[in-house]
Design a protein around this motif. Sequence first.
Motif, PDB file in Angstrom:
ATOM      1  N   ILE A  34     -19.649  -2.072 -28.164  1.00  0.00           N
ATOM      2  CA  ILE A  34     -19.525  -2.783 -29.441  1.00  0.00           C
ATOM      3  C   ILE A  34     -18.081  -2.768 -29.934  1.00  0.00           C
ATOM      4  CG2 ILE A  34     -20.268  -2.809 -31.857  1.00  0.00           C
ATOM      5  CD1 ILE A  34     -22.376  -3.752 -29.791  1.00  0.00           C
ATOM      6  N   ASP A  35     -17.365  -1.683 -29.709  1.00  0.00           N
ATOM      7  CA  ASP A  35     -15.979  -1.560 -30.159  1.00  0.00           C
ATOM      8  C   ASP A  35     -15.059  -2.554 -29.462  1.00  0.00           C
ATOM      9  OD1 ASP A  35     -14.208  -0.381 -31.903  1.00  0.00           O
ATOM     10  OD2 ASP A  35     -13.678   1.255 -30.547  1.00  0.00           O
ATOM     11  N   ARG A  36     -15.411  -2.976 -28.234  1.00  0.00           N
ATOM     12  CA  ARG A  36     -14.566  -3.934 -27.495  1.00  0.00           C
ATOM     13  C   ARG A  36     -14.707  -5.364 -27.997  1.00  0.00           C
ATOM     14  NH1 ARG A  36     -16.330  -1.032 -22.599  1.00  0.00           N
ATOM     15  NH2 ARG A  36     -17.846  -2.693 -22.315  1.00  0.00           N
ATOM     16  N   ALA A  37     -15.800  -5.681 -28.658  1.00  0.00           N
ATOM     17  CA  ALA A  37     -16.046  -7.066 -29.082  1.00  0.00           C
ATOM     18  C   ALA A  37     -15.269  -7.399 -30.360  1.00  0.00           C
ATOM     19  CB  ALA A  37     -17.535  -7.283 -29.311  1.00  0.00           C
ATOM     20  N   THR A  38     -15.033  -8.691 -30.562  1.00  0.00           N
ATOM     21  CA  THR A  38     -14.322  -9.129 -31.771  1.00  0.00           C
ATOM     22  C   THR A  38     -15.214  -9.924 -32.709  1.00  0.00           C
ATOM     23  OG1 THR A  38     -13.541 -11.080 -30.593  1.00  0.00           O
ATOM     24  CG2 THR A  38     -12.080  -9.155 -30.643  1.00  0.00           C
ATOM     25  N   GLU A  39     -16.374 -10.343 -32.231  1.00  0.00           N
ATOM     26  CA  GLU A  39     -17.375 -10.997 -33.073  1.00  0.00           C
ATOM     27  C   GLU A  39     -18.737 -10.751 -32.447  1.00  0.00           C
ATOM     28  OE1 GLU A  39     -15.845 -13.605 -30.099  1.00  0.00           O
ATOM     29  OE2 GLU A  39     -14.755 -13.299 -31.935  1.00  0.00           O
ATOM     30  N   TYR A  40     -19.779 -10.922 -33.265  1.00  0.00           N
ATOM     31  CA  TYR A  40     -21.125 -10.566 -32.819  1.00  0.00           C
ATOM     32  C   TYR A  40     -22.109 -11.667 -33.153  1.00  0.00           C
ATOM     33  CZ  TYR A  40     -18.740  -6.117 -33.010  1.00  0.00           C
ATOM     34  OH  TYR A  40     -17.825  -5.116 -32.840  1.00  0.00           O
ATOM     35  N   VAL A  41     -23.073 -11.878 -32.253  1.00  0.00           N
ATOM     36  CA  VAL A  41     -24.182 -12.795 -32.486  1.00  0.00           C
ATOM     37  C   VAL A  41     -25.461 -11.988 -32.299  1.00  0.00           C
ATOM     38  CG1 VAL A  41     -25.381 -14.876 -31.735  1.00  0.00           C
ATOM     39  CG2 VAL A  41     -22.884 -14.771 -31.633  1.00  0.00           C
ATOM     40  N   PHE A  42     -26.255 -11.893 -33.345  1.00  0.00           N
ATOM     41  CA  PHE A  42     -27.532 -11.195 -33.294  1.00  0.00           C
ATOM     42  C   PHE A  42     -28.640 -12.237 -33.192  1.00  0.00           C
ATOM     43  CE2 PHE A  42     -24.826  -8.272 -35.651  1.00  0.00           C
ATOM     44  CZ  PHE A  42     -25.072  -7.079 -35.003  1.00  0.00           C
ATOM     45  N   VAL A  43     -29.416 -12.189 -32.119  1.00  0.00           N
ATOM     46  CA  VAL A  43     -30.584 -13.046 -31.954  1.00  0.00           C
ATOM     47  C   VAL A  43     -31.784 -12.114 -32.014  1.00  0.00           C
ATOM     48  CG1 VAL A  43     -31.784 -14.682 -30.469  1.00  0.00           C
ATOM     49  CG2 VAL A  43     -29.274 -14.622 -30.510  1.00  0.00           C
ATOM     50  N   MET A  44     -32.587 -12.273 -33.055  1.00  0.00           N
ATOM     51  CA  MET A  44     -33.697 -11.344 -33.265  1.00  0.00           C
ATOM     52  C   MET A  44     -34.901 -12.062 -33.845  1.00  0.00           C
ATOM     53  SD  MET A  44     -32.127  -9.421 -36.597  1.00  0.00           S
ATOM     54  CE  MET A  44     -30.417  -9.514 -36.149  1.00  0.00           C
ATOM     55  N   PRO A  45     -36.076 -11.513 -33.616  1.00  0.00           N
ATOM     56  CA  PRO A  45     -37.272 -12.128 -34.189  1.00  0.00           C
ATOM     57  C   PRO A  45     -37.329 -11.903 -35.698  1.00  0.00           C
ATOM     58  CG  PRO A  45     -37.838 -10.086 -33.108  1.00  0.00           C
ATOM     59  CD  PRO A  45     -36.391 -10.336 -32.826  1.00  0.00           C
ATOM     60  N   GLU A  46     -37.935 -12.850 -36.374  1.00  0.00           N
ATOM     61  CA  GLU A  46     -38.141 -12.701 -37.818  1.00  0.00           C
ATOM     62  C   GLU A  46     -39.466 -11.987 -38.050  1.00  0.00           C
ATOM     63  OE1 GLU A  46     -38.991 -15.466 -41.686  1.00  0.00           O
ATOM     64  OE2 GLU A  46     -37.832 -16.297 -40.037  1.00  0.00           O
ATOM     65  N   TYR A  47     -39.460 -11.048 -38.957  1.00  0.00           N
ATOM     66  CA  TYR A  47     -40.664 -10.313 -39.278  1.00  0.00           C
ATOM     67  C   TYR A  47     -40.752 -10.188 -40.795  1.00  0.00           C
ATOM     68  CZ  TYR A  47     -44.098  -6.597 -39.521  1.00  0.00           C
ATOM     69  OH  TYR A  47     -45.210  -5.861 -39.804  1.00  0.00           O
ATOM     70  N   ASN A  48     -41.760 -10.794 -41.395  1.00  0.00           N
ATOM     71  CA  ASN A  48     -41.929 -10.783 -42.863  1.00  0.00           C
ATOM     72  C   ASN A  48     -40.664 -11.259 -43.586  1.00  0.00           C
ATOM     73  OD1 ASN A  48     -44.578 -10.081 -42.980  1.00  0.00           O
ATOM     74  ND2 ASN A  48     -44.215  -7.920 -43.385  1.00  0.00           N
ATOM     75  N   HIS A  49     -40.103 -12.355 -43.125  1.00  0.00           N
ATOM     76  CA  HIS A  49     -38.909 -12.971 -43.722  1.00  0.00           C
ATOM     77  C   HIS A  49     -37.676 -12.079 -43.646  1.00  0.00           C
ATOM     78  CE1 HIS A  49     -41.589 -16.076 -45.128  1.00  0.00           C
ATOM     79  NE2 HIS A  49     -42.349 -15.148 -45.696  1.00  0.00           N
ATOM     80  N   GLY A  50     -37.579 -11.248 -42.633  1.00  0.00           N
ATOM     81  CA  GLY A  50     -36.417 -10.386 -42.426  1.00  0.00           C
ATOM     82  C   GLY A  50     -36.313 -10.016 -40.955  1.00  0.00           C
ATOM     83  N   TYR A  51     -35.389  -9.120 -40.637  1.00  0.00           N
ATOM     84  CA  TYR A  51     -35.238  -8.698 -39.240  1.00  0.00           C
ATOM     85  C   TYR A  51     -36.216  -7.574 -38.928  1.00  0.00           C
ATOM     86  CZ  TYR A  51     -32.281  -5.045 -41.263  1.00  0.00           C
ATOM     87  OH  TYR A  51     -31.792  -4.009 -42.008  1.00  0.00           O
ATOM     88  N   ASN A  52     -36.445  -7.369 -37.624  1.00  0.00           N
ATOM     89  CA  ASN A  52     -37.363  -6.297 -37.218  1.00  0.00           C
ATOM     90  C   ASN A  52     -36.702  -4.957 -37.505  1.00  0.00           C
ATOM     91  OD1 ASN A  52     -35.502  -6.848 -35.200  1.00  0.00           O
ATOM     92  ND2 ASN A  52     -36.793  -6.049 -33.606  1.00  0.00           N
ATOM     93  N   ALA A  53     -37.326  -4.188 -38.326  1.00  0.00           N
ATOM     94  CA  ALA A  53     -36.707  -2.984 -38.872  1.00  0.00           C
ATOM     95  C   ALA A  53     -36.383  -1.926 -37.832  1.00  0.00           C
ATOM     96  CB  ALA A  53     -37.596  -2.391 -39.952  1.00  0.00           C
ATOM     97  N   ALA A  54     -37.225  -1.729 -36.881  1.00  0.00           N
ATOM     98  CA  ALA A  54     -37.022  -0.601 -35.973  1.00  0.00           C
ATOM     99  C   ALA A  54     -35.801  -0.781 -35.069  1.00  0.00           C
ATOM    100  CB  ALA A  54     -38.275  -0.373 -35.149  1.00  0.00           C
ATOM    101  N   ALA A  55     -35.845  -1.705 -34.149  1.00  0.00           N
ATOM    102  CA  ALA A  55     -34.791  -1.816 -33.141  1.00  0.00           C
ATOM    103  C   ALA A  55     -33.467  -2.318 -33.712  1.00  0.00           C
ATOM    104  CB  ALA A  55     -35.256  -2.725 -32.021  1.00  0.00           C
ATOM    105  N   SER A  56     -33.487  -3.376 -34.484  1.00  0.00           N
ATOM    106  CA  SER A  56     -32.243  -3.948 -35.009  1.00  0.00           C
ATOM    107  C   SER A  56     -31.568  -3.027 -36.016  1.00  0.00           C
ATOM    108  CB  SER A  56     -32.511  -5.304 -35.655  1.00  0.00           C
ATOM    109  OG  SER A  56     -33.039  -6.192 -34.713  1.00  0.00           O
ATOM    110  N   LYS A  57     -32.329  -2.503 -36.945  1.00  0.00           N
ATOM    111  CA  LYS A  57     -31.742  -1.608 -37.950  1.00  0.00           C
ATOM    112  C   LYS A  57     -31.209  -0.345 -37.298  1.00  0.00           C
ATOM    113  CE  LYS A  57     -32.543   0.408 -42.505  1.00  0.00           C
ATOM    114  NZ  LYS A  57     -31.235   0.952 -42.484  1.00  0.00           N
ATOM    115  N   ASN A  58     -31.906   0.167 -36.306  1.00  0.00           N
ATOM    116  CA  ASN A  58     -31.434   1.350 -35.603  1.00  0.00           C
ATOM    117  C   ASN A  58     -30.072   1.087 -34.956  1.00  0.00           C
ATOM    118  OD1 ASN A  58     -31.735   4.041 -34.490  1.00  0.00           O
ATOM    119  ND2 ASN A  58     -32.137   3.039 -32.541  1.00  0.00           N
TER     120      ASN A  58
END
Length: 76
Positions: A34-58
């Motif tokens: 992650i430290d080597r990157a200069t920008e990030y794209v997160f592709v994640m499933p929507e769960y209850n109008h938000g991101y999936n709490a377990a994997a993404s938030k972790n």
Amino acid sequence: MSIWPIDLPMLAEPGHPRARDCQMAPTRAFMEVIDRATEYVFVMPEYNHGYNAAASKNALDHLFWEWRGEPVILAS
């Protein structure tokens, strides 16, 4: 470049991510990639109008300085 699979433990580091003192090898590997990157794209499933709490938030909570000030695109 793919960083997966990295078996990132569920908030198992003894210290705070702000200190950058990771004790576990998977967390250090994740930090280096992650430290080597200069920008990030997160592709994640929507769960209850938000991101999936377990994997993404972790993944987001494991690091601090690596995300700071970097451009991010969220796609769900």
